[in-house]
Design an enzyme around this catalytic site. Structure first.
Site, PDB file in Angstrom:
ATOM      1  N   ASN A  13      45.209  16.779 -13.390  1.00  0.00           N
ATOM      2  CA  ASN A  13      45.983  17.671 -12.522  1.00  0.00           C
ATOM      3  C   ASN A  13      45.033  18.798 -12.128  1.00  0.00           C
ATOM      4  O   ASN A  13      44.757  19.673 -12.940  1.00  0.00           O
ATOM      5  CB  ASN A  13      47.201  18.219 -13.279  1.00  0.00           C
ATOM      6  CG  ASN A  13      47.901  19.311 -12.488  1.00  0.00           C
ATOM      7  OD1 ASN A  13      47.729  19.418 -11.271  1.00  0.00           O
ATOM      8  ND2 ASN A  13      48.685  20.132 -13.177  1.00  0.00           N
ATOM      9  N   TRP A  14      44.566  18.720 -10.901  1.00  0.00           N
ATOM     10  CA  TRP A  14      43.546  19.700 -10.479  1.00  0.00           C
ATOM     11  C   TRP A  14      44.140  21.076 -10.191  1.00  0.00           C
ATOM     12  O   TRP A  14      43.415  22.031  -9.981  1.00  0.00           O
ATOM     13  CB  TRP A  14      42.824  19.178  -9.230  1.00  0.00           C
ATOM     14  CG  TRP A  14      41.908  18.020  -9.471  1.00  0.00           C
ATOM     15  CD1 TRP A  14      41.796  17.253 -10.610  1.00  0.00           C
ATOM     16  CD2 TRP A  14      40.956  17.483  -8.552  1.00  0.00           C
ATOM     17  NE1 TRP A  14      40.841  16.282 -10.440  1.00  0.00           N
ATOM     18  CE2 TRP A  14      40.310  16.400  -9.181  1.00  0.00           C
ATOM     19  CE3 TRP A  14      40.587  17.801  -7.242  1.00  0.00           C
ATOM     20  CZ2 TRP A  14      39.309  15.647  -8.562  1.00  0.00           C
ATOM     21  CZ3 TRP A  14      39.598  17.045  -6.608  1.00  0.00           C
ATOM     22  CH2 TRP A  14      38.969  15.991  -7.268  1.00  0.00           C
ATOM     23  N   LYS A  15      45.449  21.165 -10.109  1.00  0.00           N
ATOM     24  CA  LYS A  15      46.135  22.432  -9.785  1.00  0.00           C
ATOM     25  C   LYS A  15      45.610  22.966  -8.445  1.00  0.00           C
ATOM     26  O   LYS A  15      45.315  22.188  -7.552  1.00  0.00           O
ATOM     27  CB  LYS A  15      45.973  23.433 -10.921  1.00  0.00           C
ATOM     28  CG  LYS A  15      46.275  22.818 -12.292  1.00  0.00           C
ATOM     29  CD  LYS A  15      46.445  23.830 -13.369  1.00  0.00           C
ATOM     30  CE  LYS A  15      46.532  23.137 -14.713  1.00  0.00           C
ATOM     31  NZ  LYS A  15      47.281  23.865 -15.696  1.00  0.00           N
ATOM     32  N   HIS A  98      56.132  19.924 -12.848  1.00  0.00           N
ATOM     33  CA  HIS A  98      55.138  20.587 -13.696  1.00  0.00           C
ATOM     34  C   HIS A  98      55.647  21.970 -14.093  1.00  0.00           C
ATOM     35  O   HIS A  98      56.312  22.649 -13.309  1.00  0.00           O
ATOM     36  CB  HIS A  98      53.796  20.703 -12.946  1.00  0.00           C
ATOM     37  CG  HIS A  98      52.685  21.118 -13.845  1.00  0.00           C
ATOM     38  ND1 HIS A  98      52.459  22.434 -14.158  1.00  0.00           N
ATOM     39  CD2 HIS A  98      51.771  20.396 -14.527  1.00  0.00           C
ATOM     40  CE1 HIS A  98      51.428  22.496 -14.987  1.00  0.00           C
ATOM     41  NE2 HIS A  98      50.999  21.269 -15.235  1.00  0.00           N
ATOM     42  N   GLU A 100      54.279  24.745 -14.238  1.00  0.00           N
ATOM     43  CA  GLU A 100      53.892  25.852 -13.352  1.00  0.00           C
ATOM     44  C   GLU A 100      54.800  25.905 -12.133  1.00  0.00           C
ATOM     45  O   GLU A 100      55.073  26.992 -11.605  1.00  0.00           O
ATOM     46  CB  GLU A 100      52.405  25.711 -12.953  1.00  0.00           C
ATOM     47  CG  GLU A 100      51.493  26.062 -14.122  1.00  0.00           C
ATOM     48  CD  GLU A 100      50.147  25.367 -14.121  1.00  0.00           C
ATOM     49  OE1 GLU A 100      49.738  24.824 -13.076  1.00  0.00           O
ATOM     50  OE2 GLU A 100      49.499  25.353 -15.186  1.00  0.00           O
ATOM     51  N   GLU A 170      54.761  17.978 -21.905  1.00  0.00           N
ATOM     52  CA  GLU A 170      53.828  19.094 -21.805  1.00  0.00           C
ATOM     53  C   GLU A 170      54.466  20.364 -22.361  1.00  0.00           C
ATOM     54  O   GLU A 170      55.216  21.056 -21.639  1.00  0.00           O
ATOM     55  CB  GLU A 170      53.447  19.327 -20.342  1.00  0.00           C
ATOM     56  CG  GLU A 170      52.726  18.163 -19.711  1.00  0.00           C
ATOM     57  CD  GLU A 170      51.715  18.643 -18.677  1.00  0.00           C
ATOM     58  OE1 GLU A 170      50.544  18.313 -18.828  1.00  0.00           O
ATOM     59  OE2 GLU A 170      52.103  19.373 -17.755  1.00  0.00           O
ATOM     60  N   GLY A 176      47.013  25.233 -20.421  1.00  0.00           N
ATOM     61  CA  GLY A 176      46.029  26.202 -19.956  1.00  0.00           C
ATOM     62  C   GLY A 176      45.780  27.342 -20.934  1.00  0.00           C
ATOM     63  O   GLY A 176      45.169  28.342 -20.586  1.00  0.00           O
ATOM     64  N   SER A 216      46.185  21.401 -22.859  1.00  0.00           N
ATOM     65  CA  SER A 216      44.875  21.689 -23.443  1.00  0.00           C
ATOM     66  C   SER A 216      44.244  20.475 -24.121  1.00  0.00           C
ATOM     67  O   SER A 216      43.534  20.620 -25.122  1.00  0.00           O
ATOM     68  CB  SER A 216      44.949  22.889 -24.408  1.00  0.00           C
ATOM     69  OG  SER A 216      45.377  24.040 -23.711  1.00  0.00           O
ATOM     70  N   GLY A 237      44.702  19.140 -17.346  1.00  0.00           N
ATOM     71  CA  GLY A 237      44.444  20.192 -16.365  1.00  0.00           C
ATOM     72  C   GLY A 237      42.975  20.576 -16.357  1.00  0.00           C
ATOM     73  O   GLY A 237      42.137  19.918 -15.728  1.00  0.00           O
ATOM     74  N   GLY A 238      42.656  21.632 -17.073  1.00  0.00           N
ATOM     75  CA  GLY A 238      41.297  22.201 -17.053  1.00  0.00           C
ATOM     76  C   GLY A 238      40.189  21.172 -17.225  1.00  0.00           C
ATOM     77  O   GLY A 238      39.200  21.173 -16.470  1.00  0.00           O
TER      78      GLY A 238
END
Ligand code: PEP
Length: 256
Positions: A13-15, A98, A100, A170, A176, A216, A237-238
């Protein structure tokens, strides 16, 4: 339950990261590192990167997905993108719900349901995100909450359509933040979700559905998380922005 009955999926997930040119570079860097993956490999990118990422992914085993879609087919929804628009670009997979989106953009269980419905109607595969906040975990309501999120999102989804649903557990407190759920915590909640699927759709569907952990996950902790019996992959993500780290997670899933 037999883990080999279901496909492992590692999805990035590149956000809100990467321009189209950078997307092309990133896919080009990841592709040779994951070419022998024994799991499905997905990169979900910002809308504006989809085309460049697809071009870069041509001839590779990387599928390109989106990070959201609207529930309506078309209309006065300035700034939104419909599931049909994604399908028309040969985008076959989309993240829905998601945390976010829930936290910053007013997404509710009902809109998550509506977006899931629209994505399935357009023929897409959905990565449906569920998970509790730290406060909810401390209140001891994680299982009930995640079960409810899953049930509301899947309301009216048929057993046939469920084959195009991946669920990503999640925990919000792990996204994150560098705080990962322990392997036991991740497995426990993924198992609860599988039981909910068994209750709604029967054991065969529960045995077959892919349930990811996200929060994470990185090159160092992936192997332990992915070795859990109810964890069938990861939403990353990251670490999905770092080719070596993402590839290490794909490798862990291949072994997992
Ligand atoms: C995510 O964005 O879904 C996610 C799990 O992020 P991170 O891996 O950075 O925690």
């Amino acid at each position: 339950m037999n883990k080999s009955l279901r496909k492992a999926v590692i999805a990035g997930n590149w956000k809100m990261n990467k321009t189209p040119a950078e997307a092309k570079e990133l896919i080009t860097a990841i592709a040779p590192l994951v070419k022998d993956a024994g799991c499905e490999v997905v990169a979900c990118t910002p809308y504006v990167d989809l085309w460049a990422a697809q071009e870069a992914a041509k001839g590779t085993n990387i599928q390109i997905g989106a990070e959201n879609c609207h529930w309506a087919k078309s209309g006065a929804f300035t700034g939104e993108i419909s599931a049909d628009m994604l399908a028309s670009m040969d985008v076959n997979i989309v993240i829905i719900g998601h945390s976010e989106r829930r936290q910053y953009f007013g997404e509710t269980d009902v809109t998550v349901h509506d977006r899931t419905r629209a994505a399935l109607d357009a023929g897409l595969t959905v990565i449906l995100c569920v998970g509790e906040t730290l406060e909810q975990r401390e209140q001891g309501i994680t299982s009930e909450l995640v079960a409810l999120q899953t049930k509301i999102a899947l309301g009216g989804v048929s057993a046939e359509e469920l084959k195009r649903v991946i669920i990503a557990y999640e925990p919000v407190w792990a996204i994150g933040t560098g705080k990962t759920a322990t392997a036991e915590q991740a497995n426990e909640v993924c198992h609860v979700i599988r039981e909910v699927i068994a209750e709604l759709y029967g054991k065969a569907a529960a045995d077959g559905i892919t349930i990811q952990y996200g929060g994470s996950m990185n090159a160092a902790n992936a192997a332990e998380l992915l070795a859990q019996p109810d964890v069938d992959g990861g939403l990353i993500g990251g670490a999905s922005l770092k080719p070596q780290d993402f590839a290490a997670i794909v490798e862990a899933a291949t072994k997992g």
